[in-house]
Design an enzyme around this catalytic site. Structure first.
Site, PDB file in Angstrom:
ATOM      1  N   CYS A  81       0.911  -0.854  -0.043  1.00 41.99           N
ATOM      2  CA  CYS A  81      -0.057  -0.211   0.476  1.00 41.99           C
ATOM      3  C   CYS A  81       0.743   1.478  -0.474  1.00 41.99           C
ATOM      4  CB  CYS A  81      -0.947   0.101   1.402  1.00 41.99           C
ATOM      5  SG  CYS A  81      -0.526  -0.063   2.368  1.00 41.99           S
TER       6      CYS A  81
HETATM    7  N1  LIG Z   1      -4.727  -3.677   5.439  1.00 46.77           N
HETATM    8  C1  LIG Z   1      -3.980  -2.828   4.493  1.00 46.77           C
HETATM    9  O1  LIG Z   1      -4.299  -2.018   4.071  1.00 46.77           O
HETATM   10  C2  LIG Z   1      -3.437  -4.451   3.238  1.00 46.77           C
HETATM   11  C3  LIG Z   1      -2.517  -5.437   3.246  1.00 46.77           C
HETATM   12  N2  LIG Z   1      -1.946  -5.960   2.268  1.00 46.77           N
HETATM   13  C4  LIG Z   1      -1.385  -7.552   2.856  1.00 46.77           C
HETATM   14  O2  LIG Z   1      -2.862  -7.981   2.408  1.00 46.77           O
HETATM   15  C5  LIG Z   1      -2.201  -9.470   3.343  1.00 46.77           C
HETATM   16  C6  LIG Z   1      -4.079  -9.299   3.798  1.00 46.77           C
HETATM   17  O3  LIG Z   1      -3.776  -8.241   4.564  1.00 46.77           O
HETATM   18  P1  LIG Z   1      -5.052  -7.969   5.817  1.00 46.77           P
HETATM   19  O4  LIG Z   1      -6.252  -8.369   5.098  1.00 46.77           O
HETATM   20  O5  LIG Z   1      -5.188  -6.394   6.050  1.00 46.77           O
HETATM   21  O6  LIG Z   1      -4.926  -8.580   6.838  1.00 46.77           O
HETATM   22  P2  LIG Z   1      -6.101  -9.151   8.149  1.00 46.77           P
HETATM   23  O7  LIG Z   1      -4.760 -10.238   9.120  1.00 46.77           O
HETATM   24  O8  LIG Z   1      -7.237  -8.687   8.396  1.00 46.77           O
HETATM   25  O9  LIG Z   1      -6.405 -11.053   7.324  1.00 46.77           O
HETATM   26  C7  LIG Z   1      -4.846 -11.955   7.114  1.00 46.77           C
HETATM   27  C8  LIG Z   1      -6.889 -13.144   6.905  1.00 46.77           C
HETATM   28  O10 LIG Z   1      -4.716 -14.064   6.682  1.00 46.77           O
HETATM   29  C9  LIG Z   1      -5.561 -15.617   7.592  1.00 46.77           C
HETATM   30  N3  LIG Z   1      -3.498 -15.830   8.647  1.00 46.77           N
HETATM   31  C10 LIG Z   1      -3.297 -15.078   9.162  1.00 46.77           C
HETATM   32  N4  LIG Z   1      -2.284 -15.292   9.559  1.00 46.77           N
HETATM   33  C11 LIG Z   1      -1.875 -16.852   9.177  1.00 46.77           C
HETATM   34  C12 LIG Z   1      -1.137 -17.846   8.664  1.00 46.77           C
HETATM   35  N5  LIG Z   1      -0.280 -17.704   9.864  1.00 46.77           N
HETATM   36  N6  LIG Z   1      -1.084 -18.635   8.009  1.00 46.77           N
HETATM   37  C13 LIG Z   1      -2.713 -19.002   7.142  1.00 46.77           C
HETATM   38  N7  LIG Z   1      -3.950 -17.915   7.298  1.00 46.77           N
HETATM   39  C14 LIG Z   1      -3.215 -16.403   7.973  1.00 46.77           C
HETATM   40  C15 LIG Z   1      -5.890 -14.952   8.574  1.00 46.77           C
HETATM   41  O11 LIG Z   1      -7.575 -15.633   8.258  1.00 46.77           O
HETATM   42  P3  LIG Z   1      -8.273 -16.575   8.343  1.00 46.77           P
HETATM   43  O12 LIG Z   1      -7.531 -17.122   9.249  1.00 46.77           O
HETATM   44  O13 LIG Z   1      -9.581 -17.207   8.079  1.00 46.77           O
HETATM   45  O14 LIG Z   1      -7.147 -18.231   7.513  1.00 46.77           O
HETATM   46  C16 LIG Z   1      -6.648 -13.669   8.907  1.00 46.77           C
HETATM   47  O15 LIG Z   1      -8.049 -13.133   8.848  1.00 46.77           O
HETATM   48  C17 LIG Z   1      -1.418  -8.986   3.568  1.00 46.77           C
HETATM   49  O16 LIG Z   1      -0.405  -9.563   3.255  1.00 46.77           O
HETATM   50  C18 LIG Z   1      -0.807  -7.645   4.361  1.00 46.77           C
HETATM   51  O17 LIG Z   1       0.308  -7.142   3.992  1.00 46.77           O
HETATM   52  C19 LIG Z   1      -1.279  -5.302   1.726  1.00 46.77           C
HETATM   53  C20 LIG Z   1      -1.444  -3.915   1.519  1.00 46.77           C
HETATM   54  C21 LIG Z   1      -2.798  -3.339   2.169  1.00 46.77           C
HETATM   55  C1  LIG Z   2      -1.019   1.387   8.959  1.00 44.81           C
HETATM   56  C2  LIG Z   2      -0.141  -0.453   8.929  1.00 44.81           C
HETATM   57  O1  LIG Z   2       0.340  -0.640  10.069  1.00 44.81           O
HETATM   58  N1  LIG Z   2       0.062  -0.420   7.691  1.00 44.81           N
HETATM   59  C3  LIG Z   2       0.836  -1.872   7.806  1.00 44.81           C
HETATM   60  C4  LIG Z   2       1.206  -2.009   5.998  1.00 44.81           C
HETATM   61  C5  LIG Z   2       0.374  -2.526   5.475  1.00 44.81           C
HETATM   62  C6  LIG Z   2       0.698  -3.441   4.528  1.00 44.81           C
HETATM   63  O2  LIG Z   2      -0.081  -4.091   3.877  1.00 44.81           O
HETATM   64  O3  LIG Z   2       1.511  -3.512   4.286  1.00 44.81           O
HETATM   65  P1  LIG Z   2       2.408  -5.856   3.153  1.00 44.81           P
HETATM   66  O4  LIG Z   2       1.309  -5.374   2.133  1.00 44.81           O
HETATM   67  O5  LIG Z   2       3.427  -5.009   2.636  1.00 44.81           O
HETATM   68  O6  LIG Z   2       2.456  -6.427   4.376  1.00 44.81           O
HETATM   69  C7  LIG Z   2       2.443  -1.638   8.007  1.00 44.81           C
HETATM   70  O7  LIG Z   2       3.287  -0.810   8.192  1.00 44.81           O
HETATM   71  O8  LIG Z   2       3.215  -2.471   8.586  1.00 44.81           O
END
Ligand SMILES: NC(=O)C1=CN([C@@H]2O[C@H](COP(=O)(O)OP(=O)(O)OC[C@H]3O[C@@H](n4cnc5c(N)ncnc54)[C@H](OP(=O)(O)O)[C@@H]3O)[C@@H](O)[C@H]2O)C=CC1
Ligand SMILES: CC(=O)N[C@@H](CCC(=O)OP(=O)(O)O)C(=O)O
Length: 350
Positions: free
Chosen positions: A154
């Site tokens: 992001c």
């Molecule tokens: N939030 C954001 O703005 C952004 C996020 N990302 C990336 O997108 C991905 C998802 O982010 P986000 O949705 O915010 O994350 P969340 O923490 O909201 O959700 C991640 C999901 O992954 C599953 N999970 C967690 N730990 C594990 C594990 N150890 N092994 C397998 N499954 C696991 C869980 O689902 P369940 O228990 O249902 O399996 C959990 O709900 C991450 O890699 C994040 O860095 C990228 C850009 C922006």
């Molecule tokens: C506000 C906040 O905590 N933001 C996350 C970045 C979000 C992210 O999704 O980054 P990746 O997909 O590279 O993991 C952080 O700084 O770790």
């Protein structure tokens, strides 16, 4: 594909990015959610985990079984944390399904760089540096035929989109680039953490991971891939009391030409950005100062340039860029990538 619909599997369905994918797919028209997996909530309807989907997406959560998923879907959106994602991506790709990985596991160019910043041994090292970065504005051709796409981070999206064209065109100096970013709390994901509790995050802004955030190397790596030039960035993220949105304010020194003024430098940089993104429907080079409110809940990016200094001695270039972390910073970008991969209009559903 069945009935001309792209069948989508959501992996890690209980998180924020997965909810945003499900929400966007409801209005897509050429893609539908056919699978949603979860480790923790198997058997429950997705709408029980995300009540905003009630009556609109009640698909039951199933366990992660790559062979089974490959029969039920054409593309998997892997919404798992970095470290955990790479193995699932490998297993899905090996089962023959195309994958869009939301994590950082395949974004960087080399295994040493990944292992230095993520502190884990990569389970599929032969693919690191060999997966297209999911930014269609620069890599659409490779995305169209890719088996795996690394969806961008992001913060990096908000920095790479304005900086890479300016570096490529030789309009700003490559050292001493400062990136100061503010993110809404959804950027930290849905799993509870001390820093994202209401009383910690509300009515407060805080810097974190100064000079040590893993998105610094991602920005440098991708600006290099796009421009062919090595840049030095100093990146500071901040947590702000908003649900979603990122505002990045960036400072660089201009490459000056004889007779330059503040106005001529600004005009040259704005013209370069406008030319770069002339045919890109989501990228807007604007005259006003972008704010997160202008882009949240959309896949659009707004950016602008200002130049500081006495009129005849331009000193610093200031670039401001606003995105929605959950849309162009994650799930919107993934839908855009999916559209490119399956040959439908890249704006479909966005
Ligand atoms: N939030 C954001 O703005 C952004 C996020 N990302 C990336 O997108 C991905 C998802 O982010 P986000 O949705 O915010 O994350 P969340 O923490 O909201 O959700 C991640 C999901 O992954 C599953 N999970 C967690 N730990 C594990 C594990 N150890 N092994 C397998 N499954 C696991 C869980 O689902 P369940 O228990 O249902 O399996 C959990 O709900 C991450 O890699 C994040 O860095 C990228 C850009 C922006
Ligand atoms: C506000 C906040 O905590 N933001 C996350 C970045 C979000 C992210 O999704 O980054 P990746 O997909 O590279 O993991 C952080 O700084 O770790």
């Amino acid at each position: 594909m069945t009935n001309n619909m792209i069948r989508v599997a959501l992996i890690g369905s209980t998180g924020y990015t997965a909810l945003e994918v499900a929400r966007l797919l409801l209005a897509h028209g050429k893609a539908e959610l056919t699978v949603a997996t979860s480790r923790s909530d198997e058997g429950k309807p997705l709408s029980e985990i995300h009540p905003s989907l009630a009556g609109r997406c009640d698909i039951a959560l199933q366990p992660f079984d790559p062979e089974q998923i490959a029969k039920q879907a054409d593309v998997a959106m892997c919404c798992l944390p970095h470290g955990a994602s790479a193995e699932s991506v490998r297993d899905l790709a090996s089962a023959g399904i195309r994958v869009i990985d939301f994590s950082a596991d395949f974004r960087l160019s080399s295994v040493p760089l990944y292992e230095q910043w993520y502190g884990v041994t990569h389970p599929w090292p032969e693919r690191v540096g060999n997966v297209v970065y999911g930014m269609p504005e620069f890599f659409a051709q490779e995305i169209a035929t890719a088996d795996v796409v690394a969806n961008p981070g992001c913060y990096p999206t908000s920095a790479i989109m304005p900086l890479a064209p300016l570096v490529r065109a030789g309009l700003i100096q490559t050292d001493d680039i400062i990136i100061d970013s503010k993110s809404g709390v959804s950027g930290a994901g849905r799993s509870p953490k001390l820093g994202t509790l209401y009383c910690e995050a509300n009515e407060s802004i805080s810097a974190y991971s100064i000079a040590s955030h893993r998105h610094g190397p991602e920005m440098q790596d991708l600006i290099h891939r796009i421009s062919g030039k090595t840049v030095d960035v100093l990146f500071t993220p901040h947590l702000t009391p908003m649900d979603r949105g990122i505002l990045s304010t960036m400072y660089a020194r201009p490459e000056l030409q004889k007779g330059d003024t503040v106005e001529s430098v600004k005009a040259r940089l704005m013209a370069e950005l406008r030319e770069t993104y002339r045919d890109q429907p989501f990228i807007h080079v604007v005259d006003h100062l972008p704010a997160t409110k202008h882009v949240v809940m959309t896949n659009h990016v707004q950016m602008t340039v200002r130049v500081a200094g006495p009129s005849d001695a331009p000193g610093r270039v200031i670039i401001v860029c606003a995105i929605d972390n959950l849309s162009k910073g994650a799930s919107g970008a993934a839908i855009q990538n999916m559209n490119v991969m399956f040959g439908v209009d890249q704006m479909m559903g966005l």
